[in-house]
Design an enzyme around this catalytic site. Structure first.
Site, short mmCIF file in Angstrom:
data_model
loop_
_atom_site.label_atom_id
_atom_site.label_comp_id
_atom_site.label_asym_id
_atom_site.label_seq_id
_atom_site.Cartn_x
_atom_site.Cartn_y
_atom_site.Cartn_z
N THR A 14 13.84 36.90 59.67
CA THR A 14 13.72 35.49 59.29
C THR A 14 12.29 34.99 59.25
O THR A 14 12.03 33.87 58.82
CB THR A 14 14.52 34.60 60.26
OG1 THR A 14 13.99 34.76 61.59
CG2 THR A 14 16.00 34.94 60.23
N GLY A 16 7.72 36.31 59.65
CA GLY A 16 6.71 37.34 59.84
C GLY A 16 6.90 38.57 58.97
O GLY A 16 7.20 38.48 57.78
N ILE A 17 6.73 39.73 59.57
CA ILE A 17 6.84 41.00 58.84
C ILE A 17 8.24 41.15 58.25
O ILE A 17 8.40 41.62 57.12
CB ILE A 17 6.53 42.18 59.78
CG1 ILE A 17 5.07 42.14 60.24
CG2 ILE A 17 6.80 43.51 59.08
CD1 ILE A 17 4.72 43.19 61.29
N SER A 140 3.52 49.55 67.15
CA SER A 140 2.35 48.67 67.27
C SER A 140 1.09 49.50 67.48
O SER A 140 1.15 50.65 67.93
CB SER A 140 2.55 47.72 68.46
OG SER A 140 1.37 47.01 68.76
N TYR A 153 4.95 44.38 77.06
CA TYR A 153 5.17 44.53 75.62
C TYR A 153 4.59 45.86 75.16
O TYR A 153 5.23 46.61 74.41
CB TYR A 153 4.52 43.37 74.88
CG TYR A 153 4.59 43.48 73.37
CD1 TYR A 153 5.72 43.09 72.67
CD2 TYR A 153 3.51 43.98 72.63
CE1 TYR A 153 5.80 43.18 71.30
CE2 TYR A 153 3.58 44.09 71.25
CZ TYR A 153 4.72 43.69 70.59
OH TYR A 153 4.79 43.80 69.22
N LYS A 157 6.56 49.19 73.42
CA LYS A 157 6.18 49.79 72.15
C LYS A 157 5.80 51.26 72.31
O LYS A 157 6.03 52.08 71.41
CB LYS A 157 5.03 49.00 71.51
CG LYS A 157 5.44 47.63 71.01
CD LYS A 157 6.51 47.72 69.93
CE LYS A 157 6.85 46.36 69.33
NZ LYS A 157 7.84 46.47 68.23
N VAL A 188 -0.94 41.02 63.76
CA VAL A 188 -0.49 40.44 62.51
C VAL A 188 -0.40 38.92 62.65
O VAL A 188 -0.01 38.41 63.71
CB VAL A 188 0.89 41.01 62.10
CG1 VAL A 188 1.31 40.48 60.74
CG2 VAL A 188 0.84 42.53 62.10
#
Length: 254
Positions: A14, A16-17, A140, A153, A157, A188
């Site tokens: 929905t 961003g990327i 990432s 985070y 990743k 990003v």
């Protein structure tokens, strides 16, 4: 890999990327299904791109994953599973110990790592049944070098990065035709990074690189500064750590 005519499921589609990927895959004549937790955002995405199929689903919820699989099966299945959904909690990552640390770190791992495994396991047989199919995982730049500001985070990743590599090897060993791609973007320009002053790349550039990599069957797709950091980290790991963890960023922990 051929994209035209493929059906692709994009989690976290929905914004961003994910939303940019939906746009560009549609432009490449693919059928696109997106998921997200917020129905209003799904509705807005559908208004922007009427050809989309939008399904409300939480990437961190096991029951939602099963319901999503059932819905996709009724729609005729998919050729490409794009695990793009991800969460980052700054209250978790800004310190090692606080009241919410364990709970929110668990949420990050559940969405960013375990949620990917759940969907891959559910859709594996469907993907095996397709003439040409693929799994795409968004990891990432922090899969190579951790950020002190985004500790848990980064850990989620890293876990996904190693899982992606071993999944690809496992499928090769059993002679599966499912292709496994890893997208490794730098910082990003999305809502997730709105509060950061770092150099950022646009979602448009990230997805253009992704699609080019898919078409060339480039299984590890490093975007922008990730390419340089990957090389620096192999030769000068302390320097790479310093590049990610600048004095300006470290001061935010003090």
């Amino acid at each position: 890999m051929e994209i035209q005519g493929k059906t692709i499921l994009i989690t976290g589609g929905t914004a961003g990327i994910g939303l940019e990927a939906a746009k560009q895959f549609l432009a490449n004549s693919a059928k696109v299904i997106i998921t997200g937790r917020d129905q209003s955002k799904l509705d807005k995405a559908k208004q922007l791109y009427p050809a989309l199929i939008a399904i409300k689903s939480d990437a961190g919820n096991a029951d939602d994953a099963q319901l999503l699989f059932n819905q996709i099966k009724e729609l005729g299945g998919i050729d490409i599973l794009y695990n793009n959904a991800g969460v980052l909690s700054m209250s978790t990552n800004m310190g090692v110990a606080n009241d919410r640390h364990s709970k929110e770190a668990e949420h990050e791992m559940n969405v960013n790592y375990f949620g990917v495994i759940r969907l891959n396991n559910l859709f594996m047989e469907m993907l095996k049944s397709r003439k040409e199919s693929a799994i795409i995982n968004t990891t990432s730049i922090l899969s190579y070098v951790p950020s002190a500001l985004e500790a848990t985070y980064s850990a989620s990743k890293v876990a996904l990065h190693f899982y992606t590599e071993t999944l690809r090897k496992h499928l090769e060993i059993i002679n599966s035709h499912i292709k496994v791609f890893e997208l490794l973007p730098p910082v990003v320009a999305t809502n997730m990074t709105a509060g950061r002053n770092d150099k950022k790349i646009t979602p448009e550039k990230v997805v253009k690189t992704l699609i080019a990599g898919l078409k060339k069957q480039q299984f590890t797709i490093r975007v922008g500064d990730t390419k340089l950091l990957y090389l620096v980290n192999r030769l000068f790991p302390k320097m790479a750590f310093g590049l990610v963890n600048s004095d300006k960023n470290i001061k935010q922990l003090q």
